[in-house]
Design an enzyme around this catalytic site. Sequence first.
Site, mmCIF file in Angstrom:
data_model
loop_
_atom_site.group_PDB
_atom_site.id
_atom_site.type_symbol
_atom_site.label_atom_id
_atom_site.label_comp_id
_atom_site.label_asym_id
_atom_site.label_seq_id
_atom_site.Cartn_x
_atom_site.Cartn_y
_atom_site.Cartn_z
ATOM 1 N N GLU A 1 0.814 -1.218 0.000
ATOM 2 C CA GLU A 1 0.000 0.000 0.000
ATOM 3 C C GLU A 1 0.845 1.265 0.000
ATOM 4 O OE1 GLU A 1 -1.937 -1.502 3.625
ATOM 5 O OE2 GLU A 1 -1.324 0.384 4.527
ATOM 6 N N CYS B 1 3.586 8.289 0.821
ATOM 7 C CA CYS B 1 4.204 7.399 1.800
ATOM 8 C C CYS B 1 4.309 6.034 1.118
ATOM 9 C CB CYS B 1 3.278 7.368 3.013
ATOM 10 S SG CYS B 1 3.782 6.231 4.267
ATOM 11 N N CYS C 1 6.670 -6.962 7.438
ATOM 12 C CA CYS C 1 7.874 -6.443 8.101
ATOM 13 C C CYS C 1 8.326 -7.462 9.136
ATOM 14 C CB CYS C 1 7.581 -5.100 8.769
ATOM 15 S SG CYS C 1 9.062 -4.389 9.546
ATOM 16 N N CYS D 1 7.262 -4.633 15.580
ATOM 17 C CA CYS D 1 6.935 -3.671 16.641
ATOM 18 C C CYS D 1 5.516 -3.985 17.124
ATOM 19 C CB CYS D 1 7.031 -2.237 16.129
ATOM 20 S SG CYS D 1 8.681 -1.859 15.527
ATOM 21 N N CYS E 1 2.281 -2.135 15.600
ATOM 22 C CA CYS E 1 2.214 -1.847 14.165
ATOM 23 C C CYS E 1 1.535 -2.958 13.365
ATOM 24 C CB CYS E 1 3.641 -1.621 13.656
ATOM 25 S SG CYS E 1 3.727 -1.396 11.879
ATOM 26 N N CYS F 1 0.539 2.617 8.583
ATOM 27 C CA CYS F 1 1.079 1.653 7.632
ATOM 28 C C CYS F 1 0.600 0.227 7.887
ATOM 29 C CB CYS F 1 2.596 1.710 7.627
ATOM 30 S SG CYS F 1 3.373 1.241 9.168
HETATM 31 N N1 SAH Z 1 9.819 0.568 9.441
HETATM 32 C C1 SAH Z 1 10.049 1.959 9.410
HETATM 33 C C2 SAH Z 1 9.181 2.706 8.419
HETATM 34 C C3 SAH Z 1 7.769 2.266 8.308
HETATM 35 S S1 SAH Z 1 6.750 2.563 9.715
HETATM 36 C C4 SAH Z 1 9.905 2.555 10.783
HETATM 37 O O1 SAH Z 1 9.470 1.869 11.684
HETATM 38 O O2 SAH Z 1 10.304 3.705 10.928
HETATM 39 C C5 SAH Z 1 6.452 4.289 9.556
HETATM 40 C C6 SAH Z 1 6.028 4.959 10.851
HETATM 41 O O3 SAH Z 1 4.683 4.608 11.184
HETATM 42 C C7 SAH Z 1 6.892 4.558 12.041
HETATM 43 O O4 SAH Z 1 7.287 5.678 12.771
HETATM 44 C C8 SAH Z 1 5.945 3.679 12.797
HETATM 45 O O5 SAH Z 1 6.317 3.555 14.115
HETATM 46 C C9 SAH Z 1 4.628 4.358 12.572
HETATM 47 N N2 SAH Z 1 3.453 3.575 12.927
HETATM 48 C C10 SAH Z 1 3.292 2.237 12.853
HETATM 49 N N3 SAH Z 1 2.070 1.876 13.297
HETATM 50 C C11 SAH Z 1 1.460 3.016 13.674
HETATM 51 C C12 SAH Z 1 0.176 3.306 14.233
HETATM 52 N N4 SAH Z 1 -0.706 2.342 14.478
HETATM 53 N N5 SAH Z 1 -0.118 4.593 14.504
HETATM 54 C C13 SAH Z 1 0.766 5.591 14.244
HETATM 55 N N6 SAH Z 1 1.968 5.376 13.713
HETATM 56 C C14 SAH Z 1 2.323 4.109 13.436
HETATM 57 FE FE1 SF4 Z 2 8.230 -2.709 10.837
HETATM 58 FE FE2 SF4 Z 2 6.074 -1.421 11.677
HETATM 59 FE FE3 SF4 Z 2 8.197 -1.654 13.281
HETATM 60 FE FE4 SF4 Z 2 8.329 -0.032 11.117
HETATM 61 S S1 SF4 Z 2 6.983 0.214 12.906
HETATM 62 S S2 SF4 Z 2 9.862 -1.554 11.808
HETATM 63 S S3 SF4 Z 2 7.029 -1.194 9.683
HETATM 64 S S4 SF4 Z 2 6.909 -3.367 12.520
#
Ligand code: SAH
Ligand code: SF4
Length: 373
Positions: A106, A127, A134, A138, A141, A355
């Site tokens: 996406e 974006c 991934c 995290c 996420c 994301c």
């Molecule tokens: N993997 C990379 C880039 C993709 S995630 C990273 O972690 O930086 C992009 C951003 O979206 C990151 O800062 C991540 O922590 C944030 N993100 C993920 N899930 C989210 C959520 N549910 N609400 C707000 N931000 C979120």
């Molecule tokens: Fe992966 Fe989501 Fe963590 Fe970014 S925030 S590293 S996309 S699991």
Amino acid sequence: MTSRWRGVISLVKPPGKPSIHSRYLDEIAGYLATQNQKPYRAKQIVDWIYEKRVTSFKAMSDLPQDLRMRLAEEFAFDNLETVRVLGSADTTRKFLFRLGDGNLIESVLIPASPALYGERSDRRTICVSTQVGCAYGCKFCASGLDGFSRNLNASEIVQQLLAVEKASGERIDNVVFMGMGEPLANFENVVRAIRIINAPWGLEVGARHITVSTSGLAPQIRKLADEPLQSRLAISLHGATDEVRDKIMPVNRKYNLNTLLSACDYYASRKKQRIYFEYILIAGVNDHEEQAHLLAGHARRLGARVNLIPYNKVEGLDWSRPSREKQERFLTILRGHSIVATLRREKGHDIDAACGQLRLQTKRREETPAGKI
Ligand code: SAH
Ligand code: SF4
């Protein structure tokens, strides 16, 4: 050969052709030289792709017919298939694409983004995703929920811009690598895509309007610092102590805060440019006042700016954002330490813009056996 064996062999996929969208101008020129073609043909080809936006070699009408055929034999000309487009009231749009192998990714288009990364506020930001799923898992996420499938190649990253510009009729002038996936875990393809997105013969997005976001892959941050690129770096910090980061970001057990911040020091010294800290505010997890004070200390050390992002709810996860009042208090503490910080007034909340969420929904729907919906 028996007919049985012939059947088996035909199932073996031929090695994929390189996609033309993952090739630099000089690489295309190099190929043409091996074919005894005129050097200026390379520029004609990239003009057809990035200026006139054709979707096949066939359409490159000022190239000789036999060259078009040879190009099609040598290179793939992929186009992303748009599966769904969701638009929200504030015109943030989310695009779900299917790749050639059936995987879903996406991209999000944010037409008039707030000036989060030092850019003018009227920029149209995309974006982009860098991986299918991934591996970093995290806890908050959606992208990590379903594990990791594969890296995107440079072409699949570049094509997200082409497809979104085509569908929206808008020219993108700001790119953030904040979609699905960990960009620095797909280093070579991401750097290649950045070069094509930035190139004057390519998509011509200024390097300072391209931001790579990482959850904290310290060795790759150092490697990126050594690349001759002027793109920007954002760190998904989300916690100002190892205790908090360990709880929500497994990557911190590999590269702890100290290791991460040292890599950031190195990056800042090599690039002479500002780093951004992303900090999602999650109620009861990382929103304590003490975290704000410590975060301010890290930001001061690096001269970093801080973007606070209220957590975006993910279906199936129990996390939530703190109250507006608490969000503002966190911001006030940072500013009290003279840190340049913003609090994102979230766009696209109503279309699951964080994301990985749209993909996960669609995937789950597609995987649900008929009759169980
Ligand atoms: N993997 C990379 C880039 C993709 S995630 C990273 O972690 O930086 C992009 C951003 O979206 C990151 O800062 C991540 O922590 C944030 N993100 C993920 N899930 C989210 C959520 N549910 N609400 C707000 N931000 C979120
Ligand atoms: Fe992966 Fe989501 Fe963590 Fe970014 S925030 S590293 S996309 S699991």
